[in-house]
Enzyme design. Structure first.
Site, PDB file in Angstrom:
ATOM      1  N   PHE A  90       0.824  -1.219   0.000  1.00 52.45           N
ATOM      2  CA  PHE A  90       0.000   0.000   0.000  1.00 52.45           C
ATOM      3  C   PHE A  90       0.859   1.270   0.000  1.00 52.45           C
ATOM      4  O   PHE A  90       1.947   1.308   0.575  1.00 52.45           O
ATOM      5  CB  PHE A  90      -0.831   0.051   1.291  1.00 52.45           C
ATOM      6  CG  PHE A  90      -2.214  -0.543   1.173  1.00 52.45           C
ATOM      7  CD1 PHE A  90      -2.828  -0.731  -0.043  1.00 52.45           C
ATOM      8  CD2 PHE A  90      -2.911  -0.896   2.319  1.00 52.45           C
ATOM      9  CE1 PHE A  90      -4.108  -1.259  -0.126  1.00 52.45           C
ATOM     10  CE2 PHE A  90      -4.187  -1.427   2.244  1.00 52.45           C
ATOM     11  CZ  PHE A  90      -4.777  -1.617   1.019  1.00 52.45           C
ATOM     12  N   GLU A  91       0.293   2.338  -0.567  1.00 54.94           N
ATOM     13  CA  GLU A  91       0.863   3.694  -0.473  1.00 54.94           C
ATOM     14  C   GLU A  91       2.313   3.773  -0.950  1.00 54.94           C
ATOM     15  O   GLU A  91       3.143   4.471  -0.372  1.00 54.94           O
ATOM     16  CB  GLU A  91       0.779   4.223   0.973  1.00 54.94           C
ATOM     17  CG  GLU A  91      -0.549   4.013   1.665  1.00 54.94           C
ATOM     18  CD  GLU A  91      -1.687   4.801   1.037  1.00 54.94           C
ATOM     19  OE1 GLU A  91      -1.471   5.513   0.048  1.00 54.94           O
ATOM     20  OE2 GLU A  91      -2.809   4.685   1.526  1.00 54.94           O
ATOM     21  N   GLY A  92       2.612   3.051  -2.009  1.00 56.12           N
ATOM     22  CA  GLY A  92       3.995   2.968  -2.471  1.00 56.12           C
ATOM     23  C   GLY A  92       4.680   1.824  -1.760  1.00 56.12           C
ATOM     24  O   GLY A  92       4.685   1.776  -0.523  1.00 56.12           O
TER      25      GLY A  92
END
Length: 597
Positions: A407-409
Site C-alpha cells: 500500500f501507499e507505495g
C-alpha cells in the site's frame, strides 16, 4: 523565510542533528495527550466495541450495506470529519487527535481500511486542493458519511510508476467538460463509493486529477478482487468509458496531478503507520492473554522465558513505532500552526507543510508495516497451531498485515525515496547535508578515545550520535563514488534508508524516554528506559552491519580497510544484558495482558 527561522523543524533534519537530537520538550509523546484527545480516543474505541465488533463476521464477508451503514454511523459521531475544516462540516482536529482515531480504529480490521481510504486519500485531495465551490459541494457530505470516497491512481500497467498511467481526459471543444477513458485497479471502497478521485492525462500527456461521481454515465465498477487479507473491504476495478466530467470537477490545475498524488500519498503513508500501531497493540494483548490461558507441561506458556522474550520484542518495536508516530504527528501540528484551514489557498499551504515531512512519512510507513509483520508473525507463533485457525483473531491480523508493505507505495519505493529526498534537499541548500558531511571527514581523522558512561541512557545517546556519523560517512562516500548515477545503485540507497529509519526510530524512542524521565522520574520511566535501551543496542548492531555491507560495495583493498578501521572506532559499545532487560519488559505485559509503557 525558512522553517528553521520560523522555529519549525525542517523535514529530514533529524539525521544531521547532534547527539541528543532536538530538545525533548518540543516533541509530542503519548504521555502528552490532552484530556480532549484521550476522550476522542475513547469515543473511537467505544464505537469499535459497540458498533463494529458485534458485526465483525458479517463485515468480513463483505456486506456493502452493513459497511456503508456503519461508515455513516461513524460519520454521525464525527470520526470521518477529523481532517475536514469546521467551515465545511468537519471537526478540523489537530493531527495528533486524528492520528489517535486512526490508531484506535485499527481493531476494526477491514472496516478500518474502509474508513482510512475514505477519510485520507479519498477526502483529503478535496480538502487540500479543492476550490471553495468544490469544498462546499463535497466536503460536508464526505465528513458526515452521506457520501463515501475512493482514490483511483493505480492502473493495470502502472503501480508505483503513477505517471505511466494510460487513462486519458480529452477536453471538449467548448471547454465545458473532459471525456475520461481508461481503467483503474485495486480501488478500495470502489464497490460502494459515491465520489472517486481519478488521475488521468489531459490530451494523453498532462497528468491531472478529477472528481468523478458514481452516477456519471460511463462510470462502472468491475467485480470484487479475491484477496489474501482485508477481505471485508471492497477492492474493485473502476472502468471509465467516455465519461463526461464537468470542467469544474478538475482538481487544482491541468498537469499538477503528480503534486496532488505525491502530497496525498505522504499523508496516506503516515496514516497507514498509525493503523499498524493499533494492530501491533491488539496483537500483543491477544498474545499475552492466550499465553496466560494456554497450559503446557503443567503451567501457562507465559511462564516460559522464550514466550516472554517474544512479547518483549513485540513491545519494544511497538514502543519505537508509537514514539515515531506521535513525534511525527506533532511535527505536522507544528508545521500547520498559524494556517487558516478555510482560507483562500490554505489547502495548498497545508499540503506543503505536510510535504515538508515526506521523509518522515516514508520512514513511518516502512517501519510501521515491517514492525506489524514481525509482531503478527510472533503472535501467530505464540498461539502455535491455533494461530493458524481462522476463529483466532491473530490469524486474520497476520493475513491483513501483508498488504501494508505494498500500500501507499511499496516499501522498496519508499526506501529509495528516503535518502533520495534527503540528498535532493541537501543539494538545494534546504538542509546543511554537505556541510555536515565535510565537517565529519575532518573529525573522523582525529583520535577517538574510548568513553565510559554512568548516567541513564548516556551510552544510548552516544550510540545514536555514532549512528548519525556512520550514515553521513557512508552517504558521503556513496555520493562521491557515484554522483549523479547514485539513483541507479538501489541496493546502496536501500541500505542508507535502513540507517535513516533506524536513526529516526532510535531517536524517537530516546527522546520519549528522556522526556518521561524528566517529568515522571526514574521509577515511572523505567519501562520506557528499558525498551529504549534494548531497542537502541539492537538497532545499532544493525546499523553497523548495513555500513559494512555498503562500504564493501564502495571500495576495496587498502581503502576499504581504512574505512572499516574508522567504522570500528565509531562502533565501540559496551554490551548490555538484553536477557535481563527483556524479562523485565515482558513481566508487566504478561500480568496486564496488554501493551504497557
Amino acid at each position: 523565510m525558512s522553517q528553521a527561522t520560523q522555529g519549525k523543524v525542517p523535514g529530514g533534519s533529524f539525521i544531521l542533528e547532534g547527539a541528543g537530537g532536538p530538545d525533548f520538550s518540543r516533541i509530542v509523546t503519548p504521555e502528552d495527550f490532552t484530556e480532549e484527545q484521550r476522550m476522542i480516543a475513547e469515543t473511537t474505541e467505544d464505537f469499535v466495541e459497540k458498533e463494529i465488533a458485534p458485526h465483525d463476521e458479517a463485515i468480513e464477508k463483505l456486506s456493502y450495506e452493513l459497511t456503508v451503514r456503519k461508515l455513516r454511523a461513524a460519520g454521525e459521531l464525527g470520526l470521518l470529519g477529523a481532517d475536514v475544516p469546521e467551515v465545511y462540516g468537519g471537526l478540523g482536529l489537530d493531527k495528533v487527535s486524528s492520528t489517535l482515531i486512526n490508531e484506535r480504529l485499527a481493531k476494526a480490521s477491514s472496516f478500518a481500511l474502509s474508513v482510512g481510504a475514505h477519510v485520507g486519500i479519498g477526502t483529503l485531495p478535496i480538502v487540500y486542493f479543492g476550490t471553495p465551490e468544490q469544498k462546499r459541494k463535497y466536503l460536508p457530505d464526505l465528513a458526515n458519511g452521506r457520501k463515501l470516497a475512493a482514490y483511483c491512481l493505480t492502473e493495470p500497467s502502472s503501480g508505483s510508476d503513477a505517471q505511466g498511467a494510460k487513462t486519458t481526459a480529452m477536453p471538449s471543444g467548448d471547454g465545458r467538460h473532459y471525456v475520461l477513458n481508461g481503467s483503474k485497479q485495486f480501488i478500495t471502497n470502489a464497490g460502494f463509493a459515491d465520489v472517486f478521485i481519478v488521475y488521468a492525462k489531459v490530451n494523453g500527456e498532462q497528468f491531472s486529477t478529477f472528481i468523478v461521481e458514481r452516477g456519471m454515465p460511463g462510470v462502472s465498477v468491475g467485480p470484487e478482487e479475491k484477496k489474501m487479507g482485508i477481505k471485508g473491504s471492497s477492492t474493485c476495478p473502476l472502468i471509465l468509458e467516455d465519461v463526461k466530467v464537468p470542467a469544474e470537477n478538475l482538481l487544482w490545475e491541468v498537469g499538477r496531478g503528480h503534486l496532488i498524488a505525491f502530497n496525498i500519498l505522504n499523508i496516506g503513508r503516515f496514516k497507514l503507520a498509525a493503523g499498524t500501531l493499533g494492530a501491533c497493540k491488539e496483537t500483543i494483548a491477544l498474545s499475552a492473554r492466550y499465553a496466560n490461558e494456554r497450559q503446557q507441561f503443567g503451567r501457562p506458556i507465559s511462564s516460559f522465558p522464550l514466550i516472554g522474550k517474544k512479547l518483549a520484542d513485540m513491545a519494544i518495536r511497538t514502543y519505537a513505532l508509537e514514539s515515531m508516530v506521535y513525534r511525527t504527528a506533532g511535527l505536522f501540528d507544528e508545521g500547520l500552526a498559524g494556517l487558516n484551514p478555510g482560507g483562500e489557498g490554505s489547502g495548498l499551504a497545508s499540503a506543503k507543510a505536510i510535504a515538508e515531512y515526506q521523509i518522515e512519512c516514508s520512514i513511518n510507513k516502512v517501519f510501521g508495516s515491517e514492525a506489524l509483520d514481525f509482531v503478527a508473525d510472533e503472535g501467530v507463533q505464540i498461539h502455535g497451531g491455533y494461530g493458524y485457525i481462522q476463529e483466532y483473531a491473530v490469524e486474520r491480523i497476520y493475513r491483513d498485515s501483508r498488504i501494508n508493505r505494498i500500500f501507499e507505495g511499496t516499501n522498496e519505493i519508499n526506501r529509495l525515496l528516503i535518502p533520495g529526498t534527503l540528498i535532493k534537499r541537501g543539494l538545494k541548500g534546504e538542509l546543511p547535508l554537505l556541510e555536515k558531511a565535510t565537517a565529519l571527514q575532518a573529525e573522523l581523522m582525529e583520535p577517538m578515545p574510548a568513553r565510559s558512561f554512568e548516567d541513564t541512557l548516556e551510552q544510548e545517546e552516544h550510540l545514536l550520535s555514532m549512528a548519525k556519523k556512520i550514515f553521513l560517512m557512508v552517504g558521503a562516500g556513496a555520493v562521491q563514488r557515484y554522483q549523479t548515477k547514485l539513483e541507479q545503485e538501489q541496493e546502496l540507497l536501500a541500505g542508507l534508508a535502513d540507517m535513516m529509519i533506524s536513526v529516526y526510530a532510535m531517536e524517537s524512542a530516546l527522546l520519549r524516554a528522556r522526556k518521561l524521565l524528566s517529568s515522571a522520574g526514574e521509577e515511572k520511566a523505567s519501562r520506557a528506559v528499558a525498551m529504549t535501551t534494548a531497542f537502541v543496542h539492537e538497532q545499532f548492531a544493525l546499523v553497523e552491519g548495513w555500513a559494512k555491507e555498503a562500504l564493501a560495495s564502495l571500495a576495496e583493498g587498502d581503502v576499504l580497510r581504512t574505512q572499516l578501521s574508522v567504522l570500528k572506532k565509531l562502533t565501540r559499545v559496551a554490551p548490555v544484558n538484553l536477557t535481563k532487560l527483556k524479562r523485565g519488559i515482558a513481566a508487566p505485559i504478561i500480568a496486564g495482558e496488554k501493551y504497557i509503557v
